[in-house]
Design a protein around this motif. Structure first.
Motif, PDB file in Angstrom:
ATOM      1  N   GLY A  23       0.797  -1.242   0.000  1.00 47.12           N
ATOM      2  CA  GLY A  23       0.000   0.000   0.000  1.00 47.12           C
ATOM      3  C   GLY A  23       0.821   1.279   0.000  1.00 47.12           C
ATOM      4  O   GLY A  23       1.904   1.347  -0.585  1.00 47.12           O
ATOM      5  N   ARG A  24       0.293   2.301   0.687  1.00 46.73           N
ATOM      6  CA  ARG A  24       0.854   3.650   0.648  1.00 46.73           C
ATOM      7  C   ARG A  24       2.341   3.709   0.983  1.00 46.73           C
ATOM      8  O   ARG A  24       3.129   4.354   0.311  1.00 46.73           O
ATOM      9  CB  ARG A  24       0.088   4.549   1.628  1.00 46.73           C
ATOM     10  N   ARG A  25       2.733   3.004   2.050  1.00 42.45           N
ATOM     11  CA  ARG A  25       4.129   3.093   2.479  1.00 42.45           C
ATOM     12  C   ARG A  25       5.061   2.409   1.477  1.00 42.45           C
ATOM     13  O   ARG A  25       6.186   2.838   1.246  1.00 42.45           O
ATOM     14  CB  ARG A  25       4.289   2.512   3.883  1.00 42.45           C
ATOM     15  N   LEU A  26       4.568   1.328   0.847  1.00 42.81           N
ATOM     16  CA  LEU A  26       5.375   0.662  -0.185  1.00 42.81           C
ATOM     17  C   LEU A  26       5.533   1.578  -1.399  1.00 42.81           C
ATOM     18  O   LEU A  26       6.638   1.732  -1.934  1.00 42.81           O
ATOM     19  CB  LEU A  26       4.697  -0.658  -0.595  1.00 42.81           C
ATOM     20  N   THR A  27       4.435   2.211  -1.793  1.00 44.09           N
ATOM     21  CA  THR A  27       4.489   3.155  -2.923  1.00 44.09           C
ATOM     22  C   THR A  27       5.510   4.256  -2.631  1.00 44.09           C
ATOM     23  O   THR A  27       6.294   4.646  -3.499  1.00 44.09           O
ATOM     24  CB  THR A  27       3.093   3.790  -3.151  1.00 44.09           C
ATOM     25  N   HIS A  28       5.482   4.735  -1.393  1.00 51.78           N
ATOM     26  CA  HIS A  28       6.421   5.791  -0.989  1.00 51.78           C
ATOM     27  C   HIS A  28       7.864   5.297  -1.096  1.00 51.78           C
ATOM     28  O   HIS A  28       8.741   6.014  -1.584  1.00 51.78           O
ATOM     29  CB  HIS A  28       6.094   6.231   0.436  1.00 51.78           C
ATOM     30  N   LEU A  29       8.127   4.054  -0.662  1.00 55.67           N
ATOM     31  CA  LEU A  29       9.485   3.484  -0.776  1.00 55.67           C
ATOM     32  C   LEU A  29       9.937   3.455  -2.232  1.00 55.67           C
ATOM     33  O   LEU A  29      11.072   3.795  -2.549  1.00 55.67           O
ATOM     34  CB  LEU A  29       9.510   2.047  -0.251  1.00 55.67           C
ATOM     35  N   HIS A  30       9.004   3.035  -3.115  1.00 62.38           N
ATOM     36  CA  HIS A  30       9.348   2.941  -4.532  1.00 62.38           C
ATOM     37  C   HIS A  30       9.560   4.329  -5.134  1.00 62.38           C
ATOM     38  O   HIS A  30      10.558   4.587  -5.788  1.00 62.38           O
ATOM     39  CB  HIS A  30       8.204   2.260  -5.308  1.00 62.38           C
ATOM     40  N   GLU A  31       8.592   5.206  -4.899  1.00 62.79           N
ATOM     41  CA  GLU A  31       8.540   6.436  -5.704  1.00 62.79           C
ATOM     42  C   GLU A  31       9.325   7.592  -5.100  1.00 62.79           C
ATOM     43  O   GLU A  31       9.892   8.391  -5.821  1.00 62.79           O
ATOM     44  CB  GLU A  31       7.076   6.854  -5.927  1.00 62.79           C
ATOM     45  N   VAL A  32       9.326   7.698  -3.776  1.00 65.73           N
ATOM     46  CA  VAL A  32      10.012   8.836  -3.160  1.00 65.73           C
ATOM     47  C   VAL A  32      11.413   8.426  -2.683  1.00 65.73           C
ATOM     48  O   VAL A  32      12.410   9.024  -3.063  1.00 65.73           O
ATOM     49  CB  VAL A  32       9.168   9.457  -2.024  1.00 65.73           C
ATOM     50  N   HIS A  33      11.477   7.356  -1.895  1.00 65.99           N
ATOM     51  CA  HIS A  33      12.793   6.904  -1.409  1.00 65.99           C
ATOM     52  C   HIS A  33      13.619   6.254  -2.518  1.00 65.99           C
ATOM     53  O   HIS A  33      14.823   6.180  -2.434  1.00 65.99           O
ATOM     54  CB  HIS A  33      12.609   5.890  -0.267  1.00 65.99           C
ATOM     55  N   ARG A  34      12.949   5.757  -3.570  1.00 68.76           N
ATOM     56  CA  ARG A  34      13.625   4.973  -4.618  1.00 68.76           C
ATOM     57  C   ARG A  34      14.554   3.939  -3.963  1.00 68.76           C
ATOM     58  O   ARG A  34      15.745   3.832  -4.277  1.00 68.76           O
ATOM     59  CB  ARG A  34      14.435   5.889  -5.549  1.00 68.76           C
ATOM     60  N   ALA A  35      13.959   3.210  -3.015  1.00 68.90           N
ATOM     61  CA  ALA A  35      14.720   2.257  -2.208  1.00 68.90           C
ATOM     62  C   ALA A  35      15.154   1.044  -3.042  1.00 68.90           C
ATOM     63  O   ALA A  35      14.566   0.741  -4.082  1.00 68.90           O
ATOM     64  CB  ALA A  35      13.863   1.816  -1.029  1.00 68.90           C
ATOM     65  N   ALA A  36      16.208   0.371  -2.582  1.00 69.82           N
ATOM     66  CA  ALA A  36      16.696  -0.853  -3.233  1.00 69.82           C
ATOM     67  C   ALA A  36      16.989  -1.892  -2.145  1.00 69.82           C
ATOM     68  O   ALA A  36      17.220  -1.526  -0.978  1.00 69.82           O
ATOM     69  CB  ALA A  36      17.954  -0.541  -4.033  1.00 69.82           C
ATOM     70  N   VAL A  37      16.983  -3.147  -2.533  1.00 70.41           N
ATOM     71  CA  VAL A  37      17.284  -4.237  -1.590  1.00 70.41           C
ATOM     72  C   VAL A  37      18.631  -3.960  -0.929  1.00 70.41           C
ATOM     73  O   VAL A  37      19.590  -3.549  -1.589  1.00 70.41           O
ATOM     74  CB  VAL A  37      17.284  -5.601  -2.329  1.00 70.41           C
ATOM     75  N   GLY A  38      18.667  -4.139   0.400  1.00 70.71           N
ATOM     76  CA  GLY A  38      19.906  -3.880   1.138  1.00 70.71           C
ATOM     77  C   GLY A  38      19.912  -2.515   1.802  1.00 70.71           C
ATOM     78  O   GLY A  38      20.709  -2.254   2.696  1.00 70.71           O
ATOM     79  N   ASP A  39      19.017  -1.627   1.374  1.00 68.90           N
ATOM     80  CA  ASP A  39      18.954  -0.281   1.982  1.00 68.90           C
ATOM     81  C   ASP A  39      18.561  -0.362   3.454  1.00 68.90           C
ATOM     82  O   ASP A  39      17.787  -1.217   3.861  1.00 68.90           O
ATOM     83  CB  ASP A  39      17.899   0.591   1.272  1.00 68.90           C
ATOM     84  N   GLN A  40      19.125   0.559   4.222  1.00 70.34           N
ATOM     85  CA  GLN A  40      18.721   0.683   5.620  1.00 70.34           C
ATOM     86  C   GLN A  40      17.726   1.841   5.749  1.00 70.34           C
ATOM     87  O   GLN A  40      17.918   2.898   5.159  1.00 70.34           O
ATOM     88  CB  GLN A  40      19.942   0.930   6.498  1.00 70.34           C
ATOM     89  N   LEU A  41      16.667   1.608   6.496  1.00 73.27           N
ATOM     90  CA  LEU A  41      15.618   2.620   6.652  1.00 73.27           C
ATOM     91  C   LEU A  41      15.371   2.875   8.131  1.00 73.27           C
ATOM     92  O   LEU A  41      15.505   1.973   8.948  1.00 73.27           O
ATOM     93  CB  LEU A  41      14.302   2.102   6.034  1.00 73.27           C
ATOM     94  N   ARG A  42      14.966   4.099   8.455  1.00 79.75           N
ATOM     95  CA  ARG A  42      14.529   4.389   9.823  1.00 79.75           C
ATOM     96  C   ARG A  42      13.101   3.902   9.987  1.00 79.75           C
ATOM     97  O   ARG A  42      12.234   4.282   9.208  1.00 79.75           O
ATOM     98  CB  ARG A  42      14.521   5.900  10.070  1.00 79.75           C
TER      99      ARG A  42
END
Lengths: 235, 235
Positions: free
Chosen positions: B21-40
């Motif tokens: 949902g929303r938080r996953l979309t945010h990871l993809h679109e805003v954080h542009r996160a990748a496997v291995g990334d560290q997140l708060r």
């Protein structure tokens, strides 16, 4: 609109003004004004006082004006603000005017998205529109002085040191810094970064220009929240 | 989103969570996160810490979680706020959560338009959505406690005196009152009126319940500006 702000062009005599457009619509639709009503008015960059509504038509209103009160004092503050996203820019310009900031410098920063510089809301007449809404809200007549600095480095290296000299000069930045001081006497220079904050290089440059980093606690506030919070604490 | 806030249902093991949902979309679109990334990350009403992104797909992400830091302290504040217009309500709920208000009471007032009570944004789940956005912004995990009081008089007469007892109890109101105090120690009760302010009868009722009127200067601020300004001054 807590103050009806009149401009030079609205006056047809020293004590007489005509209204059209947005402010007239507001009188009709929000104030539901009627002939004989007394309204709080101010003259842009001048005094404040009262108006009596002499005539009210769909397309025009006529007022008699009596101006005798000075507007509230401005905050002796130069606020450097990294350009926020367009929607937030509009609200922040209103807040800056409403709170009485004397001088606003909109500045570039590494984390300001390039697209923000393309917004029509940075045009001088668009900035002025939002500032006027802020003055009408808070009952002030003096427009803040706004400058736009598209290049961070030359501004911070060449002009900021003189602006900051002799003032309490601060850069708001989360981190292991002293807390933002309270109830400052005298002139303040305050730099507030973009969403995501200043990058370390920018903080170093601002420090070299004479600004001291201060923080407002662990919580990361949106710029539109940080601006009133910092101003209310400093003044 | 400066903190990825996880709820009970997101956890598939004590140290493992799935996102959609929303938080996953945010990871993809805003954080542009990748496997291995560290997140708060933080756990709603729990600790904060770090997550490592184990798996990231279009419809789901998997995280390992390590939580070991307490969230920032709440402001020891009960904030009574006349219900603002729906658009402003959303932003103010975010601000209230971001600034760490412990208890918010949304209350009726003579100048609250009746239509404001019809807004879907007053539904508990809609209020919660905005509060969570505020917590994600400022990095906190504890939801403010929010109560909605549709009847001013019974609340102010019957329940406010107990809430205010033993606290610094204030009502923000423009007028010939002492300035809002600064840097209060201990618990605070603060009432902020609607656009247009409390009516005199309401100020009298709030005074009878133990609240002292204070002002923030000549300028009339919008509620969304007055809230951060008053909170930053009081704490």
């Amino acid at each position: 609109m807590n103050l009806l702000l009149l401009e030079e062009d609205d006056f047809v005599a020293a004590d007489r003004a005509l209204l059209r457009g947005r402010r007239l619509t507001h009188l009709h639709e929000v104030h539901r004004a009627a002939v004989g009503d007394q309204l709080r008015v101010g003259r842009l960059d001048g005094l404040m006082g009262r108006a009596i509504l002499l005539r009210l038509e769909a397309g025009e209103a006529e007022l008699t004006i009596e101006l005798d009160q000075p507007p509230p004092a401005k905050l002796p503050l130069t606020l450097l603000l990294a350009v926020p996203r367009p929607k937030m820019l509009k609200r922040i310009l209103q807040t800056v005017a409403a709170m009485g900031v004397e001088h606003l410098v909109l500045i570039n920063s590494f984390r300001v998205e390039k697209s923000f510089w393309q917004t029509p809301f940075l045009a001088p007449e668009k900035i002025r529109e939002q500032l006027i809404l802020g003055l009408e809200q808070s009952r002030d007549t003096h427009l803040p002085h706004v400058t736009v600095e598209k290049r961070f480095k030359p501004f911070v290296e060449d002009r900021l040191p003189q602006l900051a000299a002799g003032t309490t000069a601060l850069v708001a930045h989360p981190g292991p810094f002293p807390p933002c001081p309270r109830a400052i006497e005298g002139r303040v220079t305050l730099a507030i970064g973009p969403e995501g904050g200043w990058i370390p290089y920018e903080v170093e440059m601002l420090q070299a220009a004479g600004l001291t980093p201060v923080q407002l606690g662990e919580r990361i506030l949106r710029v539109e929240t940080a601006v009133p919070a910092l101003l209310a604490r400093l003044f």
